[in-house]
Enzyme design. Structure first.
Site, PDB file in Angstrom:
ATOM      1  N   HIS A 112       0.916  -1.112  -0.103  1.00  0.00           N
ATOM      2  CA  HIS A 112      -0.140   0.082  -0.122  1.00  0.00           C
ATOM      3  C   HIS A 112       0.948   1.112   0.019  1.00  0.00           C
ATOM      4  CE1 HIS A 112      -3.647  -2.177   0.331  1.00  0.00           C
ATOM      5  NE2 HIS A 112      -3.375  -2.870   1.717  1.00  0.00           N
ATOM      6  N   ASP A 151      -2.395 -10.745  -2.886  1.00  0.00           N
ATOM      7  CA  ASP A 151      -3.007 -10.288  -1.500  1.00  0.00           C
ATOM      8  C   ASP A 151      -4.648  -9.871  -1.766  1.00  0.00           C
ATOM      9  OD1 ASP A 151      -1.871  -9.076   1.085  1.00  0.00           O
ATOM     10  OD2 ASP A 151      -3.501  -8.007   0.441  1.00  0.00           O
ATOM     11  N   HIS A 153      -6.375  -7.491  -0.410  1.00  0.00           N
ATOM     12  CA  HIS A 153      -6.626  -5.890  -0.624  1.00  0.00           C
ATOM     13  C   HIS A 153      -5.812  -5.446  -2.165  1.00  0.00           C
ATOM     14  CE1 HIS A 153      -6.646  -6.938   3.731  1.00  0.00           C
ATOM     15  NE2 HIS A 153      -7.707  -6.060   3.516  1.00  0.00           N
ATOM     16  N   ASP A 240      -4.116 -13.165   2.779  1.00  0.00           N
ATOM     17  CA  ASP A 240      -5.705 -12.818   3.314  1.00  0.00           C
ATOM     18  C   ASP A 240      -6.881 -13.102   2.542  1.00  0.00           C
ATOM     19  OD1 ASP A 240      -4.818 -10.800   1.740  1.00  0.00           O
ATOM     20  OD2 ASP A 240      -4.549  -9.199   3.344  1.00  0.00           O
TER      21      ASP A 240
HETATM   22 ZN   LIG Z   1      -3.925  -7.648   2.490  1.00  0.00          ZN
HETATM   23 ZN   LIG Z   2      -4.046  -7.880  -4.437  1.00  0.00          ZN
END
Ligand SMILES: [Zn+2]
Ligand SMILES: [Zn+2]
Ligand SMILES: [Zn+2]
Length: 437
Positions: A112, A151, A153, A240
């Protein structure tokens, strides 16, 4: 004794002294528990699997990927230098031929973290994969790299860093941003005017399980990689998507992650998120390591593994099939034509945006100007202001800069005014300058 089919390097760095707070999901038990399990299950006794100690990255390694405000030490901890260093170690061992594949099991995570860094967002301060990729390009001359972010996210930081760069393909699979942090990663986010189509976002519906996820990998990710022909494939290996993860809503499994790793066959995997410490991480990591080593992973099953319960609905699978068709259609239109349609034909492209650093409670406003270029990735200039009263100007000159973009970047840096500091990130000369204004 078991023998790995490829030579695998592993780096462990649980970062004992780094946590957001003791009860936060991003804490050192994530890796300590996994590390213990991997050793207890004898994975480290397999012939061909070798542990390496992480190096430290240098400030220059970080400056290739970031404008840190006001500087690198202020927005990081020593753990960040080791975590990114672990990924760098895997890159160096790979390029020097001591390993064929590497897995950096490190934290703090990084995907991020965007190009400008005023603080932490989504538990990330500096982007581990981007620092490693820029090291590989500068020190080892690697030309084309694909980063596949699995991931749960959206990898919005990695997307930001490679937004304008057609030589680094970024593909992110994630839970649909309408239902999960950071709320981005839609198909319409497809890269900047000089790299239209080279950012590929695949927002998957909540509850996607093995069938839907692996369908996406086989029918979108792999055909795109076959077209792009990267010299190296990097996997941002967040865990995740697991059905027990406490902060997401997917139904993926250890078997799924192992198969994903087998199909994708990345040169280097870098751990990102994954917060189900006991029910997911030991199984997922064992599955990934065995798959990387080319060994049987069919016995790696969570005690409550039940594919029938986890399976997607018919509607979810149909949605995923159509989504993959749309992703492939957009990919087939990548390049100048797609760019003209989305951004129009201009000499300079401007955009303004606001960025939130949820981890540190900082807001940033950005104004960016990019030189449109068909000969290189194009120089750009970012004006950034945070609510902590920092105002900076960051100028980026790309690695393969053409003379006109080089001259434009140098002029932007020389004439910078109206901020506290100006930064030059000249990738073409591997030169990083900073001045107070
Ligand atoms: Zn994540
Ligand atoms: Zn991702
Ligand atoms: Zn140019």
């Amino acid at each position: 004794m078991l023998k790995a089919k490829s030579k695998i390097g592993l780096v462990f760095f649980p970062a004992f002294d780094w946590a957001i707070d003791p009860s936060h999901p991003e804490r050192e038990e994530r890796l300590l528990y996994t590390q213990d399990q991997i050793f207890e299950e004898g994975l480290m006794d397999i012939d061909g699997i070798q542990e390496f100690k992480p190096d430290l990255v240098t400030d220059q390694d970080i400056q290739r990927a970031h404008f840190c405000v006001p500087d690198e030490p202020t927005v990081t901890t020593s753990s960040h230098y080791v975590s990114a260093g672990g990924a760098k170690t895997m890159a160096r061992e790979l390029m020097e031929g001591r390993i064929e594949k590497g897995f950096a099991l490190v934290r703090p995570p990084g995907h991020h973290a965007m190009r400008v860094v005023h603080g932490g967002r989504g538990f990330c301060n500096i982007n581990i994969e981007a620092i490693m990729v820029e090291y590989l390009r500068s020190q080892w001359g690697v030309k084309r790299i694909a980063i596949v972010d699995t991931d749960c996210h959206h990898g919005d930081g990695t997307q930001d860093i490679y937004w304008h760069d057609p030589d680094v393909l970024f593909i992110s699979l994630h839970q649909d941003g309408r239902t999960l942090y950071p709320g981005s990663g839609f198909m319409e986010e497809l890269g900047g005017p000089n790299a239209a189509g080279y950012t590929v976002n695949i927002p998957l519906p909540p509850h996607t399980s093995e069938e839907g996820y692996l369908y996406t990998v086989e029918n979108a990710v792999m055909p795109i990689l076959d077209d792009f022909k990267p010299d190296l494939i990097i996997n941002s290996a967040g865990q995740d998507n697991h059905y027990t993860d406490p902060i997401t809503n997917m139904n993926f499994t250890a078997q799924g992650y192992a198969k994903l790793t087998e199909i994708l066959n990345p040169h280097i995997a870098v751990l990102e998120g994954g917060y189900s410490i006991e029910a997911a991480l030991p199984y997922v990591n064992a599955g990934i390591i065995l798959a990387m080593a080319g060994l049987d992973y069919s016995h790696v099953l969570e005690p409550d593994y039940n594919p029938a319960v986890l399976k997607e609905s018919k509607e979810t699978l149909q949605y995923i099939h159509k989504l993959c068709d749309r992703v492939m259609d957009q990919w087939s239109r990548r390049g100048p034509e797609l760019s003209q349609k989305v951004f129009g034909k201009k000499e300079f492209h401007e955009r303004s945006r606001s960025i939130m650093y949820d981890t540190d409670g900082i807001y940033e406003g950005q104004k960016e100007i990019l030189r449109s270029c068909s000969d290189c990735a194009g120089s750009f200039r970012i004006e950034s202001k945070s609510d902590r009263d920092w105002r900076i100007i960051g100028v980026h000159i790309p690695l393969n800069a053409c003379p006109a973009c080089k001259a434009q970047g140098e002029e932007w840096y020389e004439k910078a005014a109206g901020a506290d500091k100006a930064y030059l990130q000249d990738r073409s000369r591997d030169l990083y300058l900073k001045k107070s204004l």
